[in-house]
Design an enzyme around this catalytic site. Structure first.
Site, PDB file in Angstrom:
ATOM      1  N   TRP A  88       0.815  -1.223   0.000  1.00 48.23           N
ATOM      2  CA  TRP A  88       0.000   0.000   0.000  1.00 48.23           C
ATOM      3  C   TRP A  88       0.837   1.255   0.000  1.00 48.23           C
ATOM      4  O   TRP A  88       0.514   2.230  -0.690  1.00 48.23           O
ATOM      5  CB  TRP A  88      -0.994  -0.013   1.152  1.00 48.23           C
ATOM      6  CG  TRP A  88      -2.094  -1.012   0.937  1.00 48.23           C
ATOM      7  CD1 TRP A  88      -2.339  -2.136   1.677  1.00 48.23           C
ATOM      8  CD2 TRP A  88      -3.098  -0.994  -0.092  1.00 48.23           C
ATOM      9  NE1 TRP A  88      -3.423  -2.809   1.162  1.00 48.23           N
ATOM     10  CE2 TRP A  88      -3.896  -2.141   0.086  1.00 48.23           C
ATOM     11  CE3 TRP A  88      -3.378  -0.139  -1.157  1.00 48.23           C
ATOM     12  CZ2 TRP A  88      -4.983  -2.443  -0.756  1.00 48.23           C
ATOM     13  CZ3 TRP A  88      -4.456  -0.439  -1.994  1.00 48.23           C
ATOM     14  CH2 TRP A  88      -5.236  -1.571  -1.796  1.00 48.23           C
ATOM     15  N   ASP A  94      -1.362   6.489   6.546  1.00 50.46           N
ATOM     16  CA  ASP A  94      -2.442   5.653   6.037  1.00 50.46           C
ATOM     17  C   ASP A  94      -2.739   4.618   7.124  1.00 50.46           C
ATOM     18  O   ASP A  94      -1.979   3.674   7.319  1.00 50.46           O
ATOM     19  CB  ASP A  94      -2.003   4.965   4.734  1.00 50.46           C
ATOM     20  CG  ASP A  94      -3.048   3.969   4.219  1.00 50.46           C
ATOM     21  OD1 ASP A  94      -4.106   3.799   4.882  1.00 50.46           O
ATOM     22  OD2 ASP A  94      -2.806   3.361   3.161  1.00 50.46           O
ATOM     23  N   LYS A 137     -12.187  -1.651   6.448  1.00 52.41           N
ATOM     24  CA  LYS A 137     -11.359  -2.661   7.090  1.00 52.41           C
ATOM     25  C   LYS A 137     -11.761  -2.765   8.562  1.00 52.41           C
ATOM     26  O   LYS A 137     -12.147  -3.812   9.028  1.00 52.41           O
ATOM     27  CB  LYS A 137      -9.866  -2.313   6.990  1.00 52.41           C
ATOM     28  CG  LYS A 137      -9.366  -1.921   5.599  1.00 52.41           C
ATOM     29  CD  LYS A 137      -9.415  -3.040   4.608  1.00 52.41           C
ATOM     30  CE  LYS A 137      -9.121  -2.665   3.168  1.00 52.41           C
ATOM     31  NZ  LYS A 137      -7.843  -2.104   2.856  1.00 52.41           N
TER      32      LYS A 137
HETATM   33  C1  LIG Z   1      -7.471  -1.366   1.640  1.00 56.73           C
HETATM   34  C2  LIG Z   1      -6.371  -0.402   1.810  1.00 56.73           C
HETATM   35  C3  LIG Z   1      -6.225   0.703   0.964  1.00 56.73           C
HETATM   36  C4  LIG Z   1      -7.133   0.954  -0.220  1.00 56.73           C
HETATM   37  O1  LIG Z   1      -8.401   1.328   0.178  1.00 56.73           O
HETATM   38  P1  LIG Z   1      -9.539   1.686  -0.897  1.00 56.73           P
HETATM   39  O2  LIG Z   1     -10.620   2.245  -0.035  1.00 56.73           O
HETATM   40  O3  LIG Z   1      -9.891   0.432  -1.608  1.00 56.73           O
HETATM   41  O4  LIG Z   1      -8.969   2.707  -1.807  1.00 56.73           O
HETATM   42  C5  LIG Z   1      -5.178   1.571   1.212  1.00 56.73           C
HETATM   43  N1  LIG Z   1      -4.330   1.373   2.230  1.00 56.73           N
HETATM   44  C6  LIG Z   1      -4.434   0.317   3.066  1.00 56.73           C
HETATM   45  C7  LIG Z   1      -3.461   0.160   4.184  1.00 56.73           C
HETATM   46  C8  LIG Z   1      -5.459  -0.595   2.875  1.00 56.73           C
HETATM   47  O5  LIG Z   1      -5.552  -1.658   3.697  1.00 56.73           O
END
Ligand SMILES: *Cc1c(COP(=O)(O)O)cnc(C)c1O
Length: 369
Positions: A109, A179, A203
């Site tokens: 990511w 993030d 998540k």
């Molecule tokens: C799932 C995830 C993303 C992407 O998220 P989207 O909402 O699908 O754009 C980005 N960073 C991390 C750490 C993730 O687990």
């Protein structure tokens, strides 16, 4: 046709969209046709109606309370997922700055975030875990940042590799950007250490469709008028997340999750203790297996949210996933880019699910090891 009931639910180890607290789903089900006191469904309600404004205010208040978010930070609810933040962050915080952006590449990511930032401006890779296939994170002292860096970016939990920062990396005075998509709300956070922190909900905090961005007030001065309206953080702050129609249902459901965290779990310190206890059970099963299960992450960087491991062969991994499904342990297949097994055990995964998986791991090893 019969209606599926809660007793038919599997233990859902999916990385996201992921398991939600059963109590939250049941409350949403009860309230779906008519939100108590408002005479209509949340799905039918104007985003400017008092009913939704109450929900929005409650969601913000609960986030502020749970994470002890200081007054000089704004909270906005956006769309476009975390992927859009990969672009919005450099557009707002890097454009027009003299220094470059520093990126810690610790897995899939953060690598994707770098690729987007490079489209916008000067990027420096501060640290890269590729040499050891992203099985570890930088330690204190390993990070050398330019003092004039626009910001330093990291991903607190790499969902695919299963490596997680237990504490924030040291970046001095450089604004820290995070993030936190796959570990948001899993523990208390010292928000004052961050310049900006964001997480998509699907998540660990709610359903797909909404992304929370927490941004320090002084950083908003960097956003330039030339940015497209939706992509400018200041518009969302000024309009209190009502710049355009927000994802009302997703925000409503996130509010229920926040209430669950506060009232049922008892806050984030308690949540963290439960998460540590759940993760320990699976890592113990790995460590006691005499090498039958091999964890991907080096032990000190293991994630409390995504437990990644391999078996002696791909054939055995396939069998493991299949047998797991037969026991209602669902979604254990690892990400296609790394293979193996990944058990995502977010806040809402009940301890009973983790216990069932640990027991299955021991039995499977007994039989095949
Ligand atoms: C799932 C995830 C993303 C992407 O998220 P989207 O909402 O699908 O754009 C980005 N960073 C991390 C750490 C993730 O687990």
């Amino acid at each position: 046709m019969s209606i599926a009931t809660a007793t038919e639910r599997v233990f859902n180890f999916s990385p996201g969209p992921a398991v939600l607290p059963l109590a939250v789903l049941e409350q949403a089900q009860r309230e779906l046709v008519c939100l108590p006191g408002y005479g209509m469904s949340i799905l039918e309600m104007s985003h400017r109606a008092p009913g939704f404004l109450d929900i929005l205010a409650s969601a913000k208040r609960l986030l502020r309370e749970l994470l002890a978010i200081p007054e000089n930070y704004h909270i906005v609810f956006l769309q476009g997922g975390s992927r859009l933040q990969f672009s919005m962050i450099p557009m707002n915080l890097l454009r027009g700055q003299s220094g470059s952006a520093e990126y810690l590449v610790t897995g899939s990511w953060s690598k994707m975030a770098v690729d987007e930032a490079k489209r916008e401006g000067k990027v420096n890779i501060t640290w890269d875990g590729k040499a050891t296939n992203f099985d570890r994170l930088p330690k204190a002292g390993e990070l050398k940042l330019a003092a004039d860096a626009a910001y330093a970016y990291f991903c607190s939990n790499e969902t695919i590799q299963g490596v997680q920062f237990a504490t924030e990396p040291h970046v001095g005075e450089v604004p820290l950007v995070c993030d936190a998509s796959s570990d948001f709300l899993h523990r208390p956070l010292p928000i004052e250490k961050y310049g900006l922190l964001y997480a998509c909900a699907q998540k660990n905090a709610g359903p797909a469709g909404v992304t929370v961005v927490i941004v320090r007030d002084d950083l908003l001065a960097r956003s330039q008028d030339s940015l497209p309206g939706y992509l400018n953080y200041t518009n969302h702050v000024k309009e209190d997340s009502l710049y355009n129609t927000p994802p009302t249902f997703a925000i409503y459901l996130m509010k229920l999750v926040l209430e669950w965290l506060k009232d049922e779990v008892g806050g984030l310190t308690r949540m963290h203790a439960i998460n540590q206890q759940k993760a320990r059970q699976l890592y113990d099963a790995i460590d006691e297996s005499g090498g039958f299960y091999r964890g991907h992450a080096q032990p000190e960087f293991r994630s409390l949210m995504n437990v990644t491991f391999r078996l002696p062969s791909e054939a055995l991994e396939k069998e493991f996933v299949k047998e797991g499904e037969d026991r209602r342990l669902d979604g254990l297949k690892g990400h296609r880019s790394v293979g193996g097994i990944r058990a995502s055990i977010y806040n809402a995964m009940p301890s009973a699910g983790v216990e069932a998986l640990a027991a299955f791991m021991r039995e499977f090893k007994q039989k095949k090891g």
